[in-house]
Each structure stands twice: as structure tokens, then as C-alpha cells.
Design a protein around this motif. Structure first.
Motif, PDB file in Angstrom:
ATOM      1  N   PRO A 110       0.790  -1.234   0.000  1.00 33.43           N
ATOM      2  CA  PRO A 110       0.000   0.000   0.000  1.00 33.43           C
ATOM      3  C   PRO A 110       0.818   1.279   0.000  1.00 33.43           C
ATOM      4  O   PRO A 110       0.269   2.367  -0.214  1.00 33.43           O
ATOM      5  N   GLY A 111       2.124   1.191   0.243  1.00 31.68           N
ATOM      6  CA  GLY A 111       2.922   2.408   0.339  1.00 31.68           C
ATOM      7  C   GLY A 111       4.306   2.241  -0.236  1.00 31.68           C
ATOM      8  O   GLY A 111       4.691   1.148  -0.682  1.00 31.68           O
ATOM      9  N   LEU A 112       5.083   3.318  -0.258  1.00 32.72           N
ATOM     10  CA  LEU A 112       6.431   3.287  -0.803  1.00 32.72           C
ATOM     11  C   LEU A 112       7.264   2.204  -0.125  1.00 32.72           C
ATOM     12  O   LEU A 112       7.327   2.129   1.101  1.00 32.72           O
ATOM     13  N   THR A 113       7.898   1.384  -0.936  1.00 35.80           N
ATOM     14  CA  THR A 113       8.622   0.225  -0.416  1.00 35.80           C
ATOM     15  C   THR A 113       9.865  -0.043  -1.248  1.00 35.80           C
ATOM     16  O   THR A 113       9.826   0.033  -2.479  1.00 35.80           O
ATOM     17  N   GLY A 114      10.962  -0.360  -0.578  1.00 35.41           N
ATOM     18  CA  GLY A 114      12.174  -0.768  -1.265  1.00 35.41           C
ATOM     19  C   GLY A 114      12.507  -2.208  -0.922  1.00 35.41           C
ATOM     20  O   GLY A 114      12.191  -2.688   0.170  1.00 35.41           O
ATOM     21  N   PHE A 115      13.133  -2.902  -1.848  1.00 33.59           N
ATOM     22  CA  PHE A 115      13.534  -4.289  -1.625  1.00 33.59           C
ATOM     23  C   PHE A 115      15.026  -4.358  -1.315  1.00 33.59           C
ATOM     24  O   PHE A 115      15.815  -3.569  -1.829  1.00 33.59           O
ATOM     25  N   ILE A 116      15.396  -5.303  -0.479  1.00 30.21           N
ATOM     26  CA  ILE A 116      16.804  -5.620  -0.267  1.00 30.21           C
ATOM     27  C   ILE A 116      17.188  -6.627  -1.343  1.00 30.21           C
ATOM     28  O   ILE A 116      16.659  -7.749  -1.364  1.00 30.21           O
ATOM     29  N   ALA A 117      18.064  -6.235  -2.257  1.00 31.95           N
ATOM     30  CA  ALA A 117      18.428  -7.088  -3.382  1.00 31.95           C
ATOM     31  C   ALA A 117      19.877  -7.552  -3.261  1.00 31.95           C
ATOM     32  O   ALA A 117      20.687  -6.943  -2.559  1.00 31.95           O
ATOM     33  N   LYS A 118      20.205  -8.625  -3.966  1.00 30.78           N
ATOM     34  CA  LYS A 118      21.586  -9.104  -3.965  1.00 30.78           C
ATOM     35  C   LYS A 118      22.460  -8.125  -4.741  1.00 30.78           C
ATOM     36  O   LYS A 118      22.014  -7.471  -5.687  1.00 30.78           O
ATOM     37  N   LYS A 119      23.724  -8.033  -4.351  1.00 32.93           N
ATOM     38  CA  LYS A 119      24.635  -7.015  -4.883  1.00 32.93           C
ATOM     39  C   LYS A 119      24.812  -7.128  -6.402  1.00 32.93           C
ATOM     40  O   LYS A 119      25.101  -6.126  -7.073  1.00 32.93           O
ATOM     41  N   GLU A 120      24.646  -8.330  -6.963  1.00 38.95           N
ATOM     42  CA  GLU A 120      24.867  -8.520  -8.399  1.00 38.95           C
ATOM     43  C   GLU A 120      23.921  -7.679  -9.252  1.00 38.95           C
ATOM     44  O   GLU A 120      24.232  -7.335 -10.393  1.00 38.95           O
ATOM     45  N   MET A 121      22.773  -7.334  -8.689  1.00 36.12           N
ATOM     46  CA  MET A 121      21.780  -6.569  -9.448  1.00 36.12           C
ATOM     47  C   MET A 121      22.264  -5.168  -9.794  1.00 36.12           C
ATOM     48  O   MET A 121      21.796  -4.559 -10.750  1.00 36.12           O
ATOM     49  N   ILE A 122      23.204  -4.664  -9.022  1.00 37.03           N
ATOM     50  CA  ILE A 122      23.681  -3.289  -9.237  1.00 37.03           C
ATOM     51  C   ILE A 122      24.478  -3.172 -10.546  1.00 37.03           C
ATOM     52  O   ILE A 122      24.718  -2.062 -11.036  1.00 37.03           O
ATOM     53  N   LYS A 123      24.847  -4.294 -11.128  1.00 40.61           N
ATOM     54  CA  LYS A 123      25.636  -4.283 -12.366  1.00 40.61           C
ATOM     55  C   LYS A 123      24.772  -4.181 -13.621  1.00 40.61           C
ATOM     56  O   LYS A 123      25.305  -4.021 -14.725  1.00 40.61           O
ATOM     57  N   ILE A 124      23.450  -4.279 -13.484  1.00 36.86           N
ATOM     58  CA  ILE A 124      22.568  -4.281 -14.651  1.00 36.86           C
ATOM     59  C   ILE A 124      22.213  -2.841 -15.030  1.00 36.86           C
ATOM     60  O   ILE A 124      21.529  -2.149 -14.270  1.00 36.86           O
ATOM     61  N   PRO A 125      22.661  -2.368 -16.189  1.00 36.62           N
ATOM     62  CA  PRO A 125      22.414  -0.986 -16.601  1.00 36.62           C
ATOM     63  C   PRO A 125      20.916  -0.655 -16.660  1.00 36.62           C
ATOM     64  O   PRO A 125      20.093  -1.503 -17.005  1.00 36.62           O
ATOM     65  N   LEU A 126      20.574   0.582 -16.339  1.00 37.84           N
ATOM     66  CA  LEU A 126      19.211   1.114 -16.319  1.00 37.84           C
ATOM     67  C   LEU A 126      18.366   0.497 -15.213  1.00 37.84           C
ATOM     68  O   LEU A 126      17.726   1.199 -14.438  1.00 37.84           O
ATOM     69  N   LEU A 127      18.357  -0.835 -15.152  1.00 36.11           N
ATOM     70  CA  LEU A 127      17.587  -1.481 -14.087  1.00 36.11           C
ATOM     71  C   LEU A 127      18.110  -1.045 -12.728  1.00 36.11           C
ATOM     72  O   LEU A 127      17.331  -0.773 -11.803  1.00 36.11           O
ATOM     73  N   ASN A 128      19.438  -0.942 -12.590  1.00 35.19           N
ATOM     74  CA  ASN A 128      20.003  -0.552 -11.297  1.00 35.19           C
ATOM     75  C   ASN A 128      19.579   0.862 -10.895  1.00 35.19           C
ATOM     76  O   ASN A 128      19.335   1.141  -9.720  1.00 35.19           O
ATOM     77  N   ARG A 129      19.431   1.745 -11.878  1.00 34.72           N
ATOM     78  CA  ARG A 129      19.026   3.112 -11.569  1.00 34.72           C
ATOM     79  C   ARG A 129      17.552   3.179 -11.194  1.00 34.72           C
ATOM     80  O   ARG A 129      17.152   3.951 -10.319  1.00 34.72           O
ATOM     81  N   TRP A 130      16.732   2.346 -11.836  1.00 29.52           N
ATOM     82  CA  TRP A 130      15.326   2.281 -11.437  1.00 29.52           C
ATOM     83  C   TRP A 130      15.183   1.685 -10.045  1.00 29.52           C
ATOM     84  O   TRP A 130      14.355   2.111  -9.234  1.00 29.52           O
TER      85      TRP A 130
END
Length: 246
Positions: free
Chosen positions: A93-113
Motif C-alpha cells: 500500500p505504500g512506498l517500499t524498497g527491496f533488499i536485493a543481492k549485490k549482483e543486481m547493481i551491475k545491470i544498466p538502467l535497471l540498477n538506476r530504477w
């Protein structure tokens, strides 16, 4: 095969075509972070709904009344599919962030979203960096942003959805240190969309249930010592009930 291709095309087109909007939202967040946050949230929720429609997912949400509306929370859920994140963002129902594995930060554009969506990247192999992520999560909670974590650490490949892997106790430090309530979350039917018959995407009925809030400081001493194990048992019971009803 067609569903997989359509879903992949939808994601790529979204990432490419919304890049100018992403840049605008990043600038807007410096002046009005809340407004930029809600706009980002609505856009991501929109594309996830489209992807779920392409996949043929029908879904049912239970227990939304259990989520406090006056404060941020820590969602703690089982993890069997990439679609767990899709269903999470579609139903919170509200603003939420996920705790993701560090490997995800390497994916262009997706990491910025993901950064725009208040996601944090956790390096479980580095204690110092992991602590930084936990502290960042605590600050998000204090700022009114709920966080979602999968304490199993990775997607559970087991055949029996009721048998969860052990929870990493440190995962609940965000709730322990911030004092926010823990919302146990049980999802069934997501693995049937993709992981059960990789690489195909097939229709599935997904049920997601938000359990009653857990206040760690109010638990008996023996449960306060191992809150991860305590929460795991609750989620196991929730999944068992949902599986019996499917």
C-alpha cells in the motif's frame, strides 16, 4: 515461449523508453523526494501489472488490513520466484524498497530504477558492507519508506513450498534497530509462473497474504533472541494454510 518474449520485450522497452523520465525523476527527487518517489512507484507498479497480465497471472491479496498505515514496516517473505518482487510491488500500500543481492547493481538502467525505488544492494559475503546496507535500511524506515527482505537469502528451489530454508537472523536487524513492525508475508503460486518450467512462462493463480504485525521488542525473551526463526515458523504456517486452500 511467446509469453516469455513479450515479457522480455516489455521490460526492455520500458527501461529504454522511460530513461528520460528516469533522469527527470532523479532531478526532481533532490527537491521533492516524496513526490518523485510516488511517481516512480506508480510507474513501476504499472509495468509490473502489464508483465503480470502478459504472464497470465491472476492473483488474490489477503491481510492488507494488517499493515499499519501510520508508519513504515519491514516485510519479511518467502522467496521462490522473480515474480515475488512483481507481486510485492503490485500489492503493497505504500512506498517500499527491496533488499536485493549485490549482483543486481551491475545491470544498466535497471540498477538506476531500483535505486529510484529505494532498493538496497546487500553483499552477504562482506560483513562491513552488509552492515552498511542494514544501516541504510534503518534510515529508509525512519524516513517513512518500508523495506522488504527475503531472509532465505536466495530463491528457494525446493519442491515443497512449505519447507523454507533457514532465515539469516541478521536480516531482521532493520526491524530490531528501528523498532518498526515486521509484517510476515506468504506467497504461493509464483514459482509456477516461471521457475517450475524454466524457460517458459505459464499462467498461474497467485495468493499473497500479509500477516499480523510482529513487534520484536514485545516477544518473549527466547523468541527475541532468534526473531528470524520465529518469523520463519509463522510464514511456514501461513504457506501451509494457503496451499491447503488452493
Amino acid at each position: 515461449m511467446i509469453r516469455l518474449l513479450l515479457a522480455a520485450i516489455a521490460i526492455v522497452l520500458y527501461l529504454v523508453l522511460t530513461f528520460p523520465v528516469l533522469c527527470f525523476l532523479e532531478k526532481k527527487a533532490k527537491k521533492n523526494p516524496e513526490e518523485a518517489g510516488w511517481k516512480s512507484f506508480s510507474m513501476v507498479r504499472w509495468i509490473f501489472k502489464k508483465i503480470s497480465q502478459i504472464a497470465g497471472i491472476t492473483y488474490e491479496v489477503r491481510g492488507l488490513e494488517n499493515i499499519p498505515t501510520d508508519r513504515a514496516v519491514l516485510y519479511v517473505g518467502n522467496h521462490r520466484s522473480y515474480f515475488d518482487i512483481v507481486m510485492g510491488y503490485m500489492t503493497v500500500p505504500g512506498l517500499t524498497g527491496f533488499i536485493a543481492k549485490k549482483e543486481m547493481i551491475k545491470i544498466p538502467l535497471l540498477n538506476r530504477w531500483m535505486d529510484r525505488m529505494n532498493c538496497l544492494f546487500l553483499d552477504r559475503s562482506n560483513i562491513k558492507e552488509g552492515l552498511k546496507t542494514i544501516l541504510a535500511g534503518i534510515e529508509k524506515i525512519k524516513g517513512g519508506i518500508s523495506m522488504w527482505i527475503f531472509p532465505e537469502g536466495t530463491r528457494n528451489p525446493g519442491e515443497n513450498p512449505e519447507k523454507l530454508m533457514e532465515f539469516h537472523e541478521g536480516s531482521l536487524k532493520i526491524a530490531e534497530k528501528s523498532g518498526c513492525p515486521v509484517i510476515p508475508v506468504a506467497m504461493v503460486g509464483t514459482a509456477e509462473v516461471f521457475e517450475r518450467h524454466f524457460p517458459w512462462i505459464r499462467p498461474s493463480h497467485v495468493i499473497i497474504e500479509y500477516g499480523k504485525p510482529i513487534y520484536l521488542k514485545e516477544l518473549p525473551a527466547e523468541n527475541r533472541k532468534f526473531p528470524g526463526a520465529y518469523t520463519r515458523e509463522i510464514i511456514c504456517s501461513m504457506i501451509k494454510e494457503l496451499e491447503e486452500q488452493r
